[in-house]
Enzyme design. Sequence first.
Site, mmCIF file in Angstrom:
data_model
loop_
_atom_site.group_PDB
_atom_site.id
_atom_site.type_symbol
_atom_site.label_atom_id
_atom_site.label_comp_id
_atom_site.label_asym_id
_atom_site.label_seq_id
_atom_site.Cartn_x
_atom_site.Cartn_y
_atom_site.Cartn_z
ATOM 1 N N GLU A 197 -30.391 -10.273 -0.749
ATOM 2 C CA GLU A 197 -29.132 -10.737 -1.381
ATOM 3 C C GLU A 197 -28.882 -12.247 -1.476
ATOM 4 O OE1 GLU A 197 -25.357 -8.474 -1.738
ATOM 5 O OE2 GLU A 197 -24.293 -10.213 -0.730
ATOM 6 N N ARG B 3 -20.408 -37.668 -26.353
ATOM 7 C CA ARG B 3 -19.206 -38.367 -26.104
ATOM 8 C C ARG B 3 -19.440 -39.871 -25.793
ATOM 9 N NH1 ARG B 3 -13.772 -37.720 -26.561
ATOM 10 N NH2 ARG B 3 -12.466 -38.364 -24.857
ATOM 11 N N GLN C 279 -23.196 -45.985 -15.768
ATOM 12 C CA GLN C 279 -23.814 -45.717 -14.333
ATOM 13 C C GLN C 279 -22.999 -44.471 -13.661
ATOM 14 O OE1 GLN C 279 -24.522 -48.462 -10.919
ATOM 15 N NE2 GLN C 279 -26.428 -48.546 -12.020
#
Length: 379
Positions: A242, A268, A279
Amino acid sequence: MNFELTREQSLLRDEIVRFSRQELNPGAAERDRDQTFPKDLWRKCGEMRLQGLPVPEEQGGLGLDPLSTALALEAFGYGCRDGGLVFSVCAHLLACVVPVWKYGSDDLKRKYLAKMCDGSLIAVNGMTEPSSGSDAFTMKTRAEPDGDGYRITGTKIMSSNAPAADVAIVYAMNTGAKGAIMGFLVEMNTPGVSCNQTFEKMGLRSSLLGEVVLENAYVPASAVIGQPGGGAVMFNQSMEWERICIGAAHIGTLQHLLETAIKYARTRRSAGKAIGKYQAVAHKIADMKIGLETARLLTYKAASRLGNARDIGLDASMVKVYVSETLVKVALDTVQVFGGYGFLTEYEVERILRDSVGSTLYSGANEVQRNIIGSWLGL
């Protein structure tokens, strides 16, 4: 160490991604909002044998090796935007199917395994109790020998899939053998077995979480999985599967988040240029890429060693800690890249962030995993 995908692995990956996008993604936001478990989609996953990836074909699965299983779950996590469904499938497969496949008798496998692989049955893992979470082996659930079977009494909580489950993998202390932990496959319609409570959650809302209550529930000896007293080994192995393979599903989600952040940062604009040119944004996304590739290599290495390495428990705990914490960080950073839009439900990244938080808790909290890592290091 070469992890280049084979042709078969590439084809399987593409098939799972395509299936997830076409069949599973419509309505994902609504299911999260309404906290509904999609049984119809569960059955579609079963048709793909996602619930039986490593199980041999003659027993109802796809017969994949551990690394290919991890790659398939990565594709599932990448393509499917219903995080709750991904988690439910993984919990069923890794904590329930794997123990029956690895330790179940021939009769148990004939009766249940194929149906667990094809989506006909939903399973819940019953280990965590109200007073024993991370310290699982202080459980109070008891199995008392009774004739040719056992009577089980106890309460399991935080049990994924419980409200929808048909069968449960239940761990209990054998009162006839002090300290012996046993595993049982218990049908949920057994007299004395019930799911009395469903919990509301922060995330993974389409994966139902509840409790399994057993009140003097009788099960025959044929319901025992593996050797009497072998429950601890069986449970630990299922947790190794798991921790590694759910980590692989998270790798897919990380890839999706990275691509989503890059696309948004390219389109955007702020002050006349794409925000990715700043940056502060570019460095966040660069760190996402570093985290993803590091997590991927750690997970692939661990998956390639499943079943043939004595120290796989160490690998599994490292995967659990690193991948889950990377997932939370990348999800939060993606929300930050989106700014105010990332806070809105329609852009889905807030949903992934909510889903990600649970990854540091289930399969053993990360604090416990660090204890396990320390013990492997002799500390």
